[in-house]
Scaffold this motif. Sequence first.
Motif, mmCIF file in Angstrom:
data_model
loop_
_atom_site.group_PDB
_atom_site.id
_atom_site.type_symbol
_atom_site.label_atom_id
_atom_site.label_comp_id
_atom_site.label_asym_id
_atom_site.label_seq_id
_atom_site.Cartn_x
_atom_site.Cartn_y
_atom_site.Cartn_z
ATOM 1 N N CYS A 1 0.865 -1.182 0.000
ATOM 2 C CA CYS A 1 0.000 0.000 0.000
ATOM 3 C C CYS A 1 0.902 1.233 0.000
ATOM 4 O O CYS A 1 1.832 1.324 0.809
ATOM 5 N N TRP B 1 -4.283 -2.864 8.603
ATOM 6 C CA TRP B 1 -4.790 -3.699 7.506
ATOM 7 C C TRP B 1 -6.008 -4.484 7.970
ATOM 8 O O TRP B 1 -6.038 -5.007 9.092
ATOM 9 N N TYR C 1 -7.708 -4.402 2.791
ATOM 10 C CA TYR C 1 -7.661 -2.939 2.787
ATOM 11 C C TYR C 1 -6.570 -2.432 3.720
ATOM 12 O O TYR C 1 -6.409 -2.950 4.836
ATOM 13 N N PHE D 1 -9.314 4.717 4.079
ATOM 14 C CA PHE D 1 -9.159 3.362 3.580
ATOM 15 C C PHE D 1 -8.688 3.402 2.135
ATOM 16 O O PHE D 1 -9.062 4.292 1.366
ATOM 17 N N GLN E 1 -8.482 1.442 -1.699
ATOM 18 C CA GLN E 1 -9.524 0.882 -2.563
ATOM 19 C C GLN E 1 -9.677 -0.618 -2.374
ATOM 20 O O GLN E 1 -10.666 -1.205 -2.820
ATOM 21 N N GLY E 2 -8.699 -1.228 -1.764
ATOM 22 C CA GLY E 2 -8.778 -2.658 -1.524
ATOM 23 C C GLY E 2 -8.072 -3.475 -2.580
ATOM 24 O O GLY E 2 -8.046 -3.099 -3.758
ATOM 25 N N GLN F 1 -19.968 2.215 2.353
ATOM 26 C CA GLN F 1 -19.145 1.438 1.435
ATOM 27 C C GLN F 1 -19.914 1.166 0.143
ATOM 28 O O GLN F 1 -20.932 0.472 0.150
ATOM 29 N N GLY G 1 -13.440 0.914 -0.910
ATOM 30 C CA GLY G 1 -13.160 0.829 0.513
ATOM 31 C C GLY G 1 -14.168 1.636 1.311
ATOM 32 O O GLY G 1 -14.841 2.518 0.766
#
Lengths: 112, 116
Positions: free
Chosen positions: A22, A35, A87, A102, A104-105, B37, B42
Amino acid sequence: LAKTTQPISMDSYEGQEVNITCSHNNIATNDYITWYQQFPSQGPRFIIQGYKTKVTNEVASLFIPADRKSSTLSLPRVSLSDTAVYYCLVGSFYNQGGKLIFGQGTELSVKP
Amino acid sequence: EAGVVQSPRYKIIEKKQPVAFWCNPISGHNTLYWYLQNLGQGPELLIRYENEEAVDDSQLPKDRFSAERLKGVDSTLKIQPAELGDSAVYLCASSGGLAGGDNEQFFGPGTRLTVL
């Protein structure tokens, strides 16, 4: 604000080590890096948190370089059940009102 | 120990209607968060409470969204009137609120809102 960037997806096979990075170039002095793992139709679940250097717990390790502009989540020997979205969260808990951002994953797919 | 409880789990309404979501945090957790969300994204923080005080509501669209945590325990998030773009999952989380980095957030299962 510390905007975060992660790879959108990653593939792996059972038993392999997976590293997800990340980027958070604008991380603030008081920000921590956390995380989370999320399965479909569930809320995110805490994996690990750190401020600098290396943190290890029973499920993962977190590597943070000295400049703290990135972090890497390491999952040892993944299994099919590790298929999920991961994330990174950058934010301050120490200062009231610290922003929590956060990424974007990263969708991790573990194959047999 | 019970986790974060949210209700309802699913809600379908027509646009311009009001809707409310309820969250009961883990006992003893004084910090409560509401997140939105969208699919494939996210979570985005809407509001954060320290006990009864909203310490960060900068991302809450105050023209239509409101939240309260009157006794510093459970919380309600309201949308009035709802718009099509409000369709999303609304997540509640709580944490011990300790100073420093030991602040693991525990998330509820979320409420999936569909606005028709």
